[in-house]
Design an enzyme around this catalytic site. Structure first.
Site, PDB file in Angstrom:
ATOM      1  N   ASP A  48       0.801  -1.147  -0.057  1.00  0.00           N
ATOM      2  CA  ASP A  48      -0.133   0.009  -0.208  1.00  0.00           C
ATOM      3  C   ASP A  48       0.603   1.463   0.072  1.00  0.00           C
ATOM      4  OD1 ASP A  48      -2.450  -1.231   0.002  1.00  0.00           O
ATOM      5  OD2 ASP A  48      -2.865  -1.116   1.971  1.00  0.00           O
ATOM      6  N   ASN A 125      -5.150   8.806   1.508  1.00  0.00           N
ATOM      7  CA  ASN A 125      -5.656   8.080   2.966  1.00  0.00           C
ATOM      8  C   ASN A 125      -6.302   9.149   3.947  1.00  0.00           C
ATOM      9  OD1 ASN A 125      -5.311   5.365   2.501  1.00  0.00           O
ATOM     10  ND2 ASN A 125      -3.453   5.125   3.607  1.00  0.00           N
TER      11      ASN A 125
END
Length: 268
Positions: A48, A125
């Site tokens: 990620d 995010n």
């Protein structure tokens, strides 16, 4: 035949280098062009964190690019394919067996006291605000109306896809990425008879915006995804759902709640 142009972003792990070499060969055999500057597909190889790097490298071209993640370690929330599935990945690309989905992003405006215009950033995010050595004091406004005065270690503002990252570790809720909203979570707030905050995560809709007004100081630490931005004397930071969205080439997208279960619970 295809006119697809692919950029590949990888981490420094040996497994990622091996996967990249194989992927480049497969893509070229399928008549794709490797183009690191002007792609229409971006493939990250790693985890990620690598995907976040790929996103920020090409965030200025989000309306032209689809993203795809290959993981060479543990299953990630942005990486749908394993490094031993590259033949299937390229076959699906070539045969147009894909459906594209898009998820919301966070639009940040950071206003410094010595500058007239705020600086704009995008987050996939989350963003966090803390002070280096002292309790952070900030006024929290929702749609320009004062909601609370926060005192504590800091605040985290996250997207739905980022809700499973740092937000979750500070007690935030996990949001499905198809929910077009963002979230404010407190980091170690001070709550007693004198100081009081809501003390719970807040979900804010795409029709609303959030502004964090900060006390005058030069020791703020502000992060956007994995990067720390310049933390001179910040006056305020505002947040809303961005007009831009990230588009995934979702050739075999795992059900979100199954991914959450696999990541945090495992077999029941």
């Amino acid at each position: 035949m295809t006119d697809g142009k692919v950029a590949i972003i990888q981490n420094k792990q040996e497994a990622s280098s091996i996967a990249k070499k194989k992927l480049v060969s497969l893509l070229q055999e399928a008549n794709y062009t490797i183009d690191q500057n002007d792609p229409n597909i971006v493939i990250s190889i790693g985890g990620d964190g690598t995907f976040l790097s790929a996103f920020h490298e090409f965030e200025h071209k989000l309306d032209q690019i689809r993203f795809l993640g290959v993981h060479t370690g543990h299953l990630g929330f942005y990486t749908d394919w394993r490094d031993f599935e590259l033949e299937e990945l390229v076959s699906n690309l070539s045969n147009k067996q894909e459906s594209s989905i898009s998820y919301p992003l966070l639009d940040l405006q950071v206003k410094y006291r010595d500058q007239k215009a705020p600086k704009r950033f995008l987050a996939l995010n989350e963003a966090t605000m803390k002070r280096a050595t002292r309790t952070m004091v900030a006024d929290v406004y929702i749609k320009d109306e004062l909601f609370e005065r926060f005192r504590g270690d800091g605040l985290s503002v996250s997207t739905p896809t980022g809700s499973t990252a740092y937000n979750k570790s500070v007690g935030g809720a996990v949001l499905h990425p198809r929910i077009n909203a963002f979230q404010l979570a407190e980091i170690a707030s001070l709550n007693n008879r004198v100081f009081r905050t809501l003390g719970s995560p807040i979900i804010i809709s795409d029709s609303e915006w959030l502004t964090i007004s900060l006390e005058e100081s030069s020791d703020y630490m502000v992060t956007i995804d994995r990067a720390t931005i310049q933390h001179d004397d910040i006056e305020w930071i505002s947040f809303k759902i961005a007009d831009e969205r990230i588009h995934f080439a979702s050739y075999r997208h795992m059900h979100f709640w199954r991914r959450v279960k696999d990541a945090f619970i495992g077999e029941v």
